[in-house]
Design a protein around this motif. Structure first.
Motif, short mmCIF file in Angstrom:
data_model
loop_
_atom_site.label_atom_id
_atom_site.label_comp_id
_atom_site.label_asym_id
_atom_site.label_seq_id
_atom_site.Cartn_x
_atom_site.Cartn_y
_atom_site.Cartn_z
N GLU A 168 0.83 -1.20 0.00
CA GLU A 168 0.00 0.00 0.00
C GLU A 168 0.87 1.26 0.00
O GLU A 168 0.54 2.23 -0.68
CB GLU A 168 -0.93 0.00 1.22
N GLU A 169 1.98 1.21 0.72
CA GLU A 169 2.90 2.35 0.72
C GLU A 169 3.51 2.55 -0.66
O GLU A 169 3.67 3.68 -1.12
CB GLU A 169 4.00 2.14 1.76
N ARG A 170 3.85 1.45 -1.35
CA ARG A 170 4.38 1.57 -2.72
C ARG A 170 3.35 2.18 -3.66
O ARG A 170 3.67 2.99 -4.52
CB ARG A 170 4.81 0.19 -3.25
N ALA A 171 2.09 1.79 -3.49
CA ALA A 171 1.02 2.34 -4.33
C ALA A 171 0.89 3.85 -4.12
O ALA A 171 0.78 4.62 -5.07
CB ALA A 171 -0.30 1.64 -4.04
N ILE A 172 0.94 4.28 -2.87
CA ILE A 172 0.84 5.71 -2.57
C ILE A 172 2.06 6.44 -3.10
O ILE A 172 1.94 7.54 -3.66
CB ILE A 172 0.67 5.92 -1.05
N HIS A 173 3.24 5.83 -2.98
CA HIS A 173 4.46 6.46 -3.51
C HIS A 173 4.36 6.60 -5.03
O HIS A 173 4.71 7.66 -5.58
CB HIS A 173 5.68 5.64 -3.12
N LEU A 174 3.92 5.57 -5.71
CA LEU A 174 3.77 5.64 -7.16
C LEU A 174 2.78 6.73 -7.57
O LEU A 174 3.01 7.45 -8.54
CB LEU A 174 3.29 4.30 -7.72
N LEU A 177 6.29 4.58 -16.54
CA LEU A 177 5.95 4.01 -15.23
C LEU A 177 4.71 3.13 -15.26
O LEU A 177 4.46 2.36 -14.33
CB LEU A 177 5.72 5.14 -14.21
N GLN A 178 3.94 3.22 -16.31
CA GLN A 178 2.65 2.53 -16.36
C GLN A 178 2.73 1.03 -16.09
O GLN A 178 1.93 0.51 -15.33
CB GLN A 178 1.95 2.84 -17.69
N PRO A 179 3.70 0.29 -16.66
CA PRO A 179 3.76 -1.14 -16.34
C PRO A 179 3.97 -1.42 -14.85
O PRO A 179 3.42 -2.38 -14.31
CB PRO A 179 4.94 -1.65 -17.17
N ARG A 180 4.75 -0.57 -14.17
CA ARG A 180 4.95 -0.73 -12.72
C ARG A 180 3.63 -0.54 -11.99
O ARG A 180 3.33 -1.25 -11.03
CB ARG A 180 5.96 0.29 -12.20
N ILE A 181 2.85 0.41 -12.44
CA ILE A 181 1.56 0.68 -11.81
C ILE A 181 0.65 -0.53 -11.97
O ILE A 181 -0.03 -0.94 -11.04
CB ILE A 181 0.92 1.95 -12.40
N ASP A 182 0.63 -1.10 -13.18
CA ASP A 182 -0.17 -2.31 -13.41
C ASP A 182 0.20 -3.42 -12.43
O ASP A 182 -0.66 -4.08 -11.87
CB ASP A 182 0.05 -2.83 -14.84
N ARG A 183 1.51 -3.62 -12.23
CA ARG A 183 1.97 -4.69 -11.33
C ARG A 183 1.55 -4.42 -9.89
O ARG A 183 1.11 -5.35 -9.20
CB ARG A 183 3.49 -4.85 -11.44
N VAL A 184 1.67 -3.18 -9.45
CA VAL A 184 1.29 -2.85 -8.08
C VAL A 184 -0.22 -3.03 -7.88
O VAL A 184 -0.67 -3.59 -6.88
CB VAL A 184 1.74 -1.42 -7.70
N ILE A 185 -1.00 -2.57 -8.85
CA ILE A 185 -2.46 -2.72 -8.76
C ILE A 185 -2.84 -4.21 -8.74
O ILE A 185 -3.68 -4.63 -7.95
CB ILE A 185 -3.17 -1.96 -9.90
#
Length: 69
Positions: free
Chosen positions: A5-11, A26-34
Motif C-alpha cells: 500500500e505504501e508503494r502504491a501511494i508512492h507511485l 511508469l505505467q507497467p509498474r503501476i499495473d503490477r502494483v495494482i
C-alpha cells in the motif's frame, strides 16, 4: 499500512510530479502494483486506478500513432 500500500501511494505521488512522457514509462509498474494489491484483497486507491486507466489509454493511442498507413 502494508509495504504494498505504501508503494502504491508512492507511485501515485511520483506520477503526479512526473511529466506525461515519463508517466507512460511508469505505467507497467503501476499495473503490477495494482495487480498485487488486488491479489492480496487490498483496496486500490481510486486516484491511482484512474491515473493508470488514463495512461493505458494514452499508451494504446500512442502505439497506433506510430503505425505507418
Amino acid at each position: 499500512m502494508t509495504d504494498l500500500e505504501e508503494r502504491a501511494i508512492h507511485l501515485q505521488s511520483l506520477l503526479e510530479q512526473t511529466p506525461h512522457r515519463e508517466q507512460l514509462v511508469l505505467q507497467p509498474r503501476i499495473d503490477r502494483v495494482i495487480a498485487a494489491l488486488r491479489s492480496q484483497g487490498l483496496a486500490v486507491p481510486p486516484r491511482l486506478r484512474r491515473l493508470n486507466e488514463s495512461l493505458r489509454a494514452d499508451a494504446f493511442d500512442e502505439m497506433f500513432d506510430n503505425m505507418p498507413v
